[in-house]
Design a protein around this motif. Structure first.
Motif, PDB file in Angstrom:
ATOM      1  N   PRO A  50       0.776  -1.291  -0.119  1.00  0.00           N
ATOM      2  CA  PRO A  50       0.035   0.053  -0.200  1.00  0.00           C
ATOM      3  C   PRO A  50       0.709   1.189  -0.037  1.00  0.00           C
ATOM      4  O   PRO A  50       0.248   2.341  -0.332  1.00  0.00           O
ATOM      5  CB  PRO A  50      -0.786   0.169   1.162  1.00  0.00           C
ATOM      6  CG  PRO A  50      -0.197  -1.249   2.257  1.00  0.00           C
ATOM      7  CD  PRO A  50       0.393  -2.141   1.231  1.00  0.00           C
ATOM      8  N   GLU A  58      -2.533   8.885   2.604  1.00  0.00           N
ATOM      9  CA  GLU A  58      -3.858   8.616   3.406  1.00  0.00           C
ATOM     10  C   GLU A  58      -4.921   9.218   2.405  1.00  0.00           C
ATOM     11  O   GLU A  58      -5.895   8.364   1.948  1.00  0.00           O
ATOM     12  CB  GLU A  58      -4.033   9.016   4.588  1.00  0.00           C
ATOM     13  CG  GLU A  58      -3.216   8.214   5.709  1.00  0.00           C
ATOM     14  CD  GLU A  58      -3.311   8.955   6.917  1.00  0.00           C
ATOM     15  OE1 GLU A  58      -4.087   9.663   7.279  1.00  0.00           O
ATOM     16  OE2 GLU A  58      -2.072   8.776   7.688  1.00  0.00           O
ATOM     17  N   TRP A  61      -5.289   7.400  -0.702  1.00  0.00           N
ATOM     18  CA  TRP A  61      -6.179   6.201  -1.045  1.00  0.00           C
ATOM     19  C   TRP A  61      -7.537   6.224  -0.854  1.00  0.00           C
ATOM     20  O   TRP A  61      -8.364   5.692  -1.485  1.00  0.00           O
ATOM     21  CB  TRP A  61      -5.318   5.403   0.171  1.00  0.00           C
ATOM     22  CG  TRP A  61      -4.411   4.257  -0.108  1.00  0.00           C
ATOM     23  CD1 TRP A  61      -3.104   4.206   0.419  1.00  0.00           C
ATOM     24  CD2 TRP A  61      -4.526   3.199  -1.141  1.00  0.00           C
ATOM     25  NE1 TRP A  61      -2.582   3.374  -0.266  1.00  0.00           N
ATOM     26  CE2 TRP A  61      -3.295   2.626  -1.129  1.00  0.00           C
ATOM     27  CE3 TRP A  61      -5.671   2.624  -1.887  1.00  0.00           C
ATOM     28  CZ2 TRP A  61      -3.072   1.478  -2.080  1.00  0.00           C
ATOM     29  CZ3 TRP A  61      -5.295   1.714  -2.813  1.00  0.00           C
ATOM     30  CH2 TRP A  61      -4.267   1.080  -2.814  1.00  0.00           C
ATOM     31  N   ALA A  72     -13.398   0.401   2.137  1.00  0.00           N
ATOM     32  CA  ALA A  72     -12.426  -0.039   2.752  1.00  0.00           C
ATOM     33  C   ALA A  72     -12.649  -1.580   3.291  1.00  0.00           C
ATOM     34  O   ALA A  72     -11.778  -2.401   3.146  1.00  0.00           O
ATOM     35  CB  ALA A  72     -12.181   1.036   3.851  1.00  0.00           C
ATOM     36  N   LEU A  94      -4.466   0.925   6.703  1.00  0.00           N
ATOM     37  CA  LEU A  94      -5.399   0.178   6.037  1.00  0.00           C
ATOM     38  C   LEU A  94      -5.961  -1.067   6.818  1.00  0.00           C
ATOM     39  O   LEU A  94      -7.225  -1.270   6.321  1.00  0.00           O
ATOM     40  CB  LEU A  94      -4.554   0.000   4.633  1.00  0.00           C
ATOM     41  CG  LEU A  94      -5.672  -0.265   3.556  1.00  0.00           C
ATOM     42  CD1 LEU A  94      -6.476   0.982   3.175  1.00  0.00           C
ATOM     43  CD2 LEU A  94      -4.668  -0.764   2.225  1.00  0.00           C
ATOM     44  N   SER A  98      -9.720  -1.577   7.338  1.00  0.00           N
ATOM     45  CA  SER A  98     -10.410  -2.494   6.368  1.00  0.00           C
ATOM     46  C   SER A  98     -10.697  -3.889   7.261  1.00  0.00           C
ATOM     47  O   SER A  98     -11.669  -4.742   6.697  1.00  0.00           O
ATOM     48  CB  SER A  98      -9.695  -2.901   5.287  1.00  0.00           C
ATOM     49  OG  SER A  98      -8.366  -3.334   5.537  1.00  0.00           O
TER      50      SER A  98
END
Ligand code: ZN
Ligand code: ZN
Length: 338
Positions: A50, A58, A61, A72, A94, A98
């Motif tokens: 990532p 951030e 994304w 997410a 992340l 997620s």
């Protein structure tokens, strides 16, 4: 980026290559960009590497997921090629959003802990920083440059915070993600436990930093790590070069097709570099730092200088292993011709 909306900004980061979507993350000079790949599978989306954590990445994304129509929570796995901050950095962040599993090799997770985890121990001292300074001193780095190391090394910590919870990829066993069956191939030299993921059926490989187009991946002699990193790297190139790769998706720069040929070029590059270093030793024993300055000049910033010195040590160790150089001294190491 005056006059551009968030969506236009993130748009420039996304490129589709068939079923592979690349999202580019910003990072420091000279690499500038890190490639993350997003793949859809039966059980949800997978994000490979990532990128380094920063407020900009951030936001990038958030923008990219929004544009791709992925929530997410649709991300079921985060797969890491290796533990360097430019790949591993955002995996904890992340994962928190997620609840995805974060996958990497055992050796890479140990290296991550050694480099980034030890800073968070209660002692308040960072063993990796201290060991890195000691290594650079041992190999002749000047005091003014040594003094720049603590701030430089500690600067990586915000890029890898928070640390993810890791699920270990079993060596040699195929792993399914992104709707494909991948063979993880572990090679060393650039980073301990580095994994490339090869799909035999199509010849596609996600190769992280093991092989890069146009740039020679840094060979890293690092405290507590592999003591023969160039040897490991060259062996890895031979393993990877034997695969029937048709298309490679690297950690930096653009996807490329001449993967087997590129492994040969990199093998040749390192043989030439070894020969050049041997020449530089002809005037008498010299420290790795002196050799490094002869090769790369003395105007490198501390970031590149540390990589250059680490790579120079790796080459000198290889010359020593091949019986072409010998080491003198214990408190200040110098290398000379055999
Ligand atoms: Zn790397
Ligand atoms: Zn990288």
């Amino acid at each position: 980026m005056k006059g551009m909306t968030q969506s236009q900004m993130s748009k420039s980061r996304i490129t589709a290559y068939g079923e592979f979507t690349r999202v580019r993350m910003e990072m420091a000079f000279p690499l500038r960009w890190e490639n993350s790949y997003v793949l859809q599978g039966e059980d949800g989306w997978t994000v490979v590497d990532p990128g380094p954590r920063s407020p900009e990445n951030e936001a990038a994304w958030d923008g990219a997921l929004n544009e791709l129509g992925i929530r997410a929570t649709d991300i079921s796995s985060i797969v890491l090629t290796h533990h360097h901050p430019d790949h591993y950095g955002l995996s904890g962040w992340l994962q928190q959003r997620s609840e995805a599993q974060v996958w990497m090799s055992k050796a890479a997770s140990e290296a991550a802990w050694r480099n980034w985890g030890s800073a968070q121990q209660e002692s308040g001292t960072n063993g990796f920083v201290e060991a890195s300074i000691a290594l650079c001193r041992l190999h002749g780095m000047e005091p003014e440059r040594l003094a720049q190391l603590p701030a430089h090394l500690e600067g990586f910590l915000p890029q890898v915070d928070p640390q993810p919870e890791i699920s270990v990829i079993e060596p040699g066993l195929p792993i399914r993600f992104g709707g494909r069956l991948w063979h993880p191939i572990e090679t060393g030299g650039h980073a301990e436990g580095h994994l490339s993921f090869y799909e035999e059926a199509t010849g596609v490989i996600l190769c992280g930093d093991a092989v890069l187009p146009r740039i020679s991946p840094n060979i890293s002699y690092s405290p507590g790590g592999d003591e023969h990193p160039l040897r490991s790297y060259l062996n890895g190139l031979r393993t990877l070069g034997a695969l029937k790769v048709t298309r490679a998706f690297p950690g930096h720069r653009d996807p490329f097709e001449n993967f087997p040929e590129r492994t040969v070029q990199l093998l040749e590059h390192h043989e030439q570099r070894l020969a050049r270093m041997e020449e530089l030793l002809q005037g008498g024993p010299r420290s790795a730092y002196e050799i490094c300055i002869s090769l790369f000049g003395d105007s490198l910033g501390i970031h590149q200088l540390r990589f250059a010195l680490s790579e120079t040590i790796a080459h000198l160790v290889e010359l020593e292993d091949r019986g072409r150089a010998t080491r003198h001294g214990e408190r200040e190491v110098r290398f000379g011709l055999k």
